[in-house]
Design a protein around this motif. Structure first.
Motif, mmCIF file in Angstrom:
data_model
loop_
_atom_site.group_PDB
_atom_site.id
_atom_site.type_symbol
_atom_site.label_atom_id
_atom_site.label_comp_id
_atom_site.label_asym_id
_atom_site.label_seq_id
_atom_site.Cartn_x
_atom_site.Cartn_y
_atom_site.Cartn_z
ATOM 1 N N GLY A 187 0.802 -1.233 0.000
ATOM 2 C CA GLY A 187 0.000 0.000 0.000
ATOM 3 C C GLY A 187 0.821 1.263 0.000
ATOM 4 N N GLY A 188 1.967 1.223 -0.653
ATOM 5 C CA GLY A 188 2.811 2.416 -0.725
ATOM 6 C C GLY A 188 3.713 2.613 0.480
ATOM 7 N N VAL A 189 3.673 1.689 1.429
ATOM 8 C CA VAL A 189 4.513 1.773 2.624
ATOM 9 C C VAL A 189 5.531 0.636 2.604
ATOM 10 N N THR A 190 6.794 0.942 2.887
ATOM 11 C CA THR A 190 7.866 -0.066 2.912
ATOM 12 C C THR A 190 8.463 -0.136 4.314
ATOM 13 N N LYS A 191 8.602 -1.351 4.800
ATOM 14 C CA LYS A 191 9.210 -1.585 6.107
ATOM 15 C C LYS A 191 10.362 -2.579 5.959
ATOM 16 N N SER A 192 11.385 -2.386 6.781
ATOM 17 C CA SER A 192 12.544 -3.286 6.792
ATOM 18 C C SER A 192 12.877 -3.676 8.225
ATOM 19 N N VAL A 193 13.407 -4.885 8.398
ATOM 20 C CA VAL A 193 13.807 -5.352 9.720
ATOM 21 C C VAL A 193 15.042 -6.245 9.560
ATOM 22 N N THR A 194 15.933 -6.233 10.517
ATOM 23 C CA THR A 194 17.154 -7.034 10.439
ATOM 24 C C THR A 194 17.270 -7.961 11.645
ATOM 25 N N CYS A 195 18.043 -9.007 11.469
ATOM 26 C CA CYS A 195 18.368 -9.924 12.576
ATOM 27 C C CYS A 195 19.781 -10.454 12.373
#
Length: 294
Positions: A281-289
């Protein structure tokens, strides 16, 4: 031939008699005093006559008579054609709200008299529409709409109206403000009454959930030559959650690699940072481990 000549002489005599004896006393207008813009009313122009010998008076609706050149002539006029026009037969057409003077002039032989009538042109409520905002709103967000009334004079105005929603679980509405509750489609309806006329208008709104956060789960270590699978979970503004396919990357391919399915393979002892990226929906999220290779 003699009879024809006699008829002409008689006609001239009667006309002269009528012109000399019949007096035009007054002219007046009958009919409604108001009309809505875009509507029509019919006015009647009448004349009152006086015949001296018998002291007789009578009225004739002159606007319905056939005009005879040189004898009878009637004319209608408007003081402001932008407010109302009038036809040669007395039909008044409202154009826009205001007041106008309609004049009727009548000539009987050599006598001419006029009468005037004030006509009020009103605008009538004729339609309703919804303006402003968009057709899509995110869960937890709001859009504001306006109720716009249309009138017979072509003018429009924002009005305070009654709003309703087909499903409050999907979206609520108050004074035109629509707030998304959960993903789905809802119909927003507005109702307005003026001058005894009620109109309604509707608009379909799509409520979409928005990506709120992203998390990664799975083992935090892997042996050299072995693999572990990581998974990513998205959380949305409607508080729903779902496993999603993210784009994966590694900070050190010499220590650990990761494929499109989130499978991390240990290459040599050390530590590598694995990153998951997801868009919705036009939103980008990132997460790391961090993954430790033993």
């Amino acid at each position: 031939m003699r009879w024809g000549l006699l008829a002409v002489v008689c006609s001239l005599f009667l006309n002269a008699w009528a012109s000399a004896d019949v007096k035009l006393v007054k002219v007046f207008i009958t009919g409604k005093s108001s009309v809505a813009a875009g509507k029509k009313i019919n006015l009647i122009g009448s004349a009152e006559y006086y015949y001296p010998p018998d002291k007789d008076r009578w009225t004739s609706q002159t606007s319905r008579e056939t005009n005879y050149p040189g004898k009878f002539e009637s004319k209608w006029s408007s003081s402001n054609k932008s407010i109302a026009t009038v036809s040669s037969s007395g039909v008044v057409t409202g154009k826009k709200a205001g007041t106008v003077t309609i004049k009727y002039t009548y000539r009987h032989y050599n006598e001419t008299k006029s009468a005037s009538k004030k006509i009020t042109v009103t605008k009538e409520f004729s339609g309703l529409s919804i303006s402003g905002g968009d057709k899509k709103v995110l869960v937890g967000k709001s859009l504001t709409f306006n109720a716009v009334a249309k009138y017979t004079d072509g003018s429009t105005a924002k009005v305070k109206a009654a709003w309703s929603t087909s499903d409050k679980k999907i979206a609520t509405v108050s004074s035109g403000k629509v707030t998304g509750k959960k993903a789905g489609t809802v119909t927003i309806t507005v109702s307005y009454k003026e001058g005894g006329v009620t109109k309604k208008a509707s608009k379909k709104i799509t409520v979409a959930k928005q990506l709120k956060s992203l998390t990664v789960s799975g083992a935090k270590s892997v042996a050299v030559g072995k693999g572990v699978t990581l998974s990513s979970k998205a959380k949305y503004t409607d508080d729903s959650e779902a496993l999603v396919v993210s784009t994966w990357s590694t900070s050190n391919k010499a220590v650990a690699t990761v494929n499109a399915a989130g499978v991390v393979t240990g290459k040599k002892a050390g530590t590598a940072t694995i990153k998951a990226t997801y868009s919705y929906g036009g939103v980008t999220k990132s997460v790391t481990c961090k993954i430790t290779v033993k």
